[in-house]
Design a protein around this motif. Structure first.
Motif, PDB file in Angstrom:
ATOM      1  N   VAL A   7      16.669  -2.962 -20.102  1.00 42.91           N
ATOM      2  CA  VAL A   7      18.055  -3.011 -20.653  1.00 42.91           C
ATOM      3  C   VAL A   7      18.505  -1.348 -20.671  1.00 42.91           C
ATOM      4  N   HIS A   8      19.727  -1.052 -19.989  1.00 51.37           N
ATOM      5  CA  HIS A   8      20.190   0.218 -19.836  1.00 51.37           C
ATOM      6  C   HIS A   8      21.549   0.205 -19.922  1.00 51.37           C
ATOM      7  N   PHE A   9      22.333   1.299 -20.182  1.00 50.62           N
ATOM      8  CA  PHE A   9      23.755   1.597 -20.062  1.00 50.62           C
ATOM      9  C   PHE A   9      24.385   2.184 -18.789  1.00 50.62           C
ATOM     10  N   LYS A  10      25.279   1.752 -18.296  1.00 49.46           N
ATOM     11  CA  LYS A  10      26.393   2.416 -17.214  1.00 49.46           C
ATOM     12  C   LYS A  10      27.552   2.834 -17.872  1.00 49.46           C
ATOM     13  N   CYS A  11      27.994   4.097 -17.610  1.00 48.72           N
ATOM     14  CA  CYS A  11      29.232   4.659 -18.168  1.00 48.72           C
ATOM     15  C   CYS A  11      29.898   5.283 -17.181  1.00 48.72           C
ATOM     16  N   ASN A  12      31.203   4.969 -17.019  1.00 50.28           N
ATOM     17  CA  ASN A  12      31.857   5.372 -16.146  1.00 50.28           C
ATOM     18  C   ASN A  12      31.494   5.331 -14.737  1.00 50.28           C
ATOM     19  N   ASP A  50      40.106  13.616 -19.610  1.00 47.51           N
ATOM     20  CA  ASP A  50      41.364  14.385 -18.971  1.00 47.51           C
ATOM     21  C   ASP A  50      41.443  13.885 -17.546  1.00 47.51           C
ATOM     22  N   GLN A  51      40.312  13.190 -16.988  1.00 41.46           N
ATOM     23  CA  GLN A  51      40.435  12.897 -15.469  1.00 41.46           C
ATOM     24  C   GLN A  51      40.654  11.460 -15.299  1.00 41.46           C
ATOM     25  N   ASP A  52      40.312  10.652 -16.213  1.00 38.16           N
ATOM     26  CA  ASP A  52      40.485   9.124 -16.090  1.00 38.16           C
ATOM     27  C   ASP A  52      41.335   8.571 -17.332  1.00 38.16           C
ATOM     28  N   GLU A  53      42.303   7.965 -16.917  1.00 38.39           N
ATOM     29  CA  GLU A  53      43.213   7.462 -18.054  1.00 38.39           C
ATOM     30  C   GLU A  53      42.570   6.427 -18.775  1.00 38.39           C
ATOM     31  N   ALA A  54      41.394   5.544 -18.287  1.00 37.37           N
ATOM     32  CA  ALA A  54      40.873   4.616 -18.764  1.00 37.37           C
ATOM     33  C   ALA A  54      39.830   5.271 -19.964  1.00 37.37           C
ATOM     34  N   GLY A  55      39.697   6.649 -19.822  1.00 40.57           N
ATOM     35  CA  GLY A  55      38.857   7.231 -20.732  1.00 40.57           C
ATOM     36  C   GLY A  55      37.275   6.947 -20.426  1.00 40.57           C
ATOM     37  N   TYR A  56      36.383   7.045 -21.394  1.00 39.66           N
ATOM     38  CA  TYR A  56      35.001   7.069 -21.243  1.00 39.66           C
ATOM     39  C   TYR A  56      34.621   5.579 -21.531  1.00 39.66           C
ATOM     40  N   THR A  57      34.265   4.706 -20.804  1.00 41.52           N
ATOM     41  CA  THR A  57      33.781   3.367 -20.909  1.00 41.52           C
ATOM     42  C   THR A  57      32.375   3.251 -20.450  1.00 41.52           C
ATOM     43  N   CYS A  58      31.805   2.249 -21.099  1.00 42.35           N
ATOM     44  CA  CYS A  58      30.438   1.998 -20.963  1.00 42.35           C
ATOM     45  C   CYS A  58      30.200   0.420 -21.189  1.00 42.35           C
TER      46      CYS A  58
END
Length: 450
Positions: free
Chosen positions: A102-107, A147-155
């Motif tokens: 089990v692990h995370f993926k972000c952006n 600052d680069q992605d309008e969606a922000g930091y997502t995971c």
């Protein structure tokens, strides 16, 4: 059956073990991953359907009923949106069953390994192995991506096993903040009694959206005790019917996970205009006889003006004329005066008045004489010119006595008028004579004189 021992988990002696499978590659991989965990108990070979998010979770109260070991990974806890608070990193958690990894993926990428913490344990109710991973997201990472992605930091979380992989919901990690100043703070108001009141409050901008609460006189408002108080969807305080006890200082409190802001106090005055009480009864007439006045009054106390309310308009006291018929009062004689001195006619007199009381309101006048006279006694009588003395009450005698008295007065005045100048002239002659004698006394004066 599993027996719990403090500090470790182990199966009871004699508990059945799962059958060995002869798939060598898969068996070797599973043995390496499950070396520290007990083997799974035998379950039925019939696969169970994959539960949805949160289904079968520990929080929902229950294990993985009907889920077999050959099922794809099932999420027991989905990740939730998280916020970086000041310099404290955001923490998101993911928990899955029947997963080897089990692990995370972000952006679109995998976070740094040192930001993830992975752990595994066996559900004591079902004996199913559960994997949990926790991700710490720093503030610098969130702000750099924002600052680069309008969606922000997502995971999102990825749970993998040989039966397949399952992807969790996508969550957002953002920096929490709360601005200092309110968009619209509450302002002081002065409202009449029983009026609808709205104390507006738009909280400061913030992430997440702050919630608004209200304090009165520095104490939180209990809306259960004050059913007339409501909070609008914007956060404003509504008072359905203002009462005098609602007067006070109100503050709007906005807070979220980042901070808490308190507005300046707004003074609410519920003023009450004064109203007159009922008129009192008329007082008794001020005069028991004839014309008088009587009065009645009222007070501005129904209600009394409060908190700057308007005073009552009009008179507090009314007066009116009144009268009573007076009873007739008959006159009565006062006491006689003292006797006068004895007159030339050898008589003296006295008098009285009808004034004790005087006749009033048609009463009868006193009956009898108000004047009387009598002969002088005790040697007070003076002899008259004639040989006989006339009675004082005779008219001719009175006139003659009066004329004689006037004649005597005139004679006395004439005598005085003649004697006074003669005396003065005599005094002047004497004075001059003595004055001349003193001035010319001596031999020379005598020769000259001869």
């Amino acid at each position: 059956m599993v027996k719990w021992v403090q500090g470790e988990r182990r199966p009871l002696p004699g508990s059945p073990c799962p059958p060995q499978q002869h798939l060598l590659p898969l068996l070797l991989l599973m043995l390496l991953l499950l070396a520290a965990a007990p083997l799974l108990p035998p379950v039925s070979a019939e696969p169970a359907p994959q539960p949805g998010p949160g289904e079968g979770s520990e929080e929902a109260g229950g294990g993985l009923t009907g889920v077999t070991d050959d099922s794809p990974p099932v999420f027991l806890e989905q990740p939730q949106d998280a916020y970086v608070i000041k310099n404290k990193p955001a923490s998101i958690t993911c928990r899955a069953a029947h997963a080897l990894k089990v692990h995370f993926k972000c952006n679109g990428g995998v976070p740094a390994p040192n930001t993830e913490t992975e752990s595994a344990f066996v559900d004591p109710m079902t004996g199913v192995r559960v994997m949990e991973v926790q991700l710490q997201v720093e503030k610098s990472v969130v702000e750099g991506v924002g600052d680069q992605d309008e969606a922000g930091y997502t995971c999102h979380c990825v749970a993998w096993s040989s039966r397949g992989q399952t992807i969790s919901r996508t969550v957002k990690v953002a920096t929490a903040y709360l601005r200092r100043y309110f968009e619209e703070p509450p302002y002081s108001q002065s409202v009449p009694l029983e009026q609808h009141v709205e104390l507006r409050c738009l909280p400061p901008l913030g992430r997440p959206q702050p919630t608004s609460t209200w304090h009165k006189d520095n104490l939180p408002i209990d809306f259960n005790l004050h059913p007339s108080y409501k909070i609008s969807s914007e956060g404003s305080l509504l008072i359905l019917s203002a009462r005098p006890e609602d007067s006070g200082n109100y503050t709007c409190v906005a807070d979220n996970v980042a901070a808490k802001r308190v507005s300046d106090p707004a003074l609410l005055k519920v003023y009450v205009d004064g109203a007159w009480s009922s008129w009192s009864s008329w007082t008794s007439c001020s005069s028991r006889c004839g014309r008088g006045t009587q009065r009645r009054s009222r007070t501005c106390s129904a209600p009394t003006p409060l908190n700057g309310g308007a005073a009552c308009q009009g008179l507090a006291v009314q007066r009116t004329d009144c009268s009573h018929l007076c009873p007739a009062v008959d006159g009565s004689w006062a006491s006689w005066s003292s006797w006068s001195t004895c007159g030339p006619d050898c008589r003296h007199h006295r008098q009285r008045s009808c004034s004790a009381p005087s006749p009033q309101h048609g009463g009868r006048y006193c009956s009898g004489d108000d004047f009387t006279s009598s002969n002088c006694t005790g040697g007070m009588c003076r002899s008259g010119r004639g040989s006989s003395v006339k009675m004082y009450g005779d008219k001719s005698t009175t006139e003659e006595a009066t004329a004689a008295a006037v004649q005597q007065d005139i004679t006395l005045i004439v005598v005085l008028a003649v004697l006074v100048p003669l005396v003065l002239l005599l005094l002047v002659v004497v004075f001059r004579k003595f004055n001349r004698k003193d001035r010319h006394d001596g031999p020379l004066y005598e020769i000259a004189a001869s």
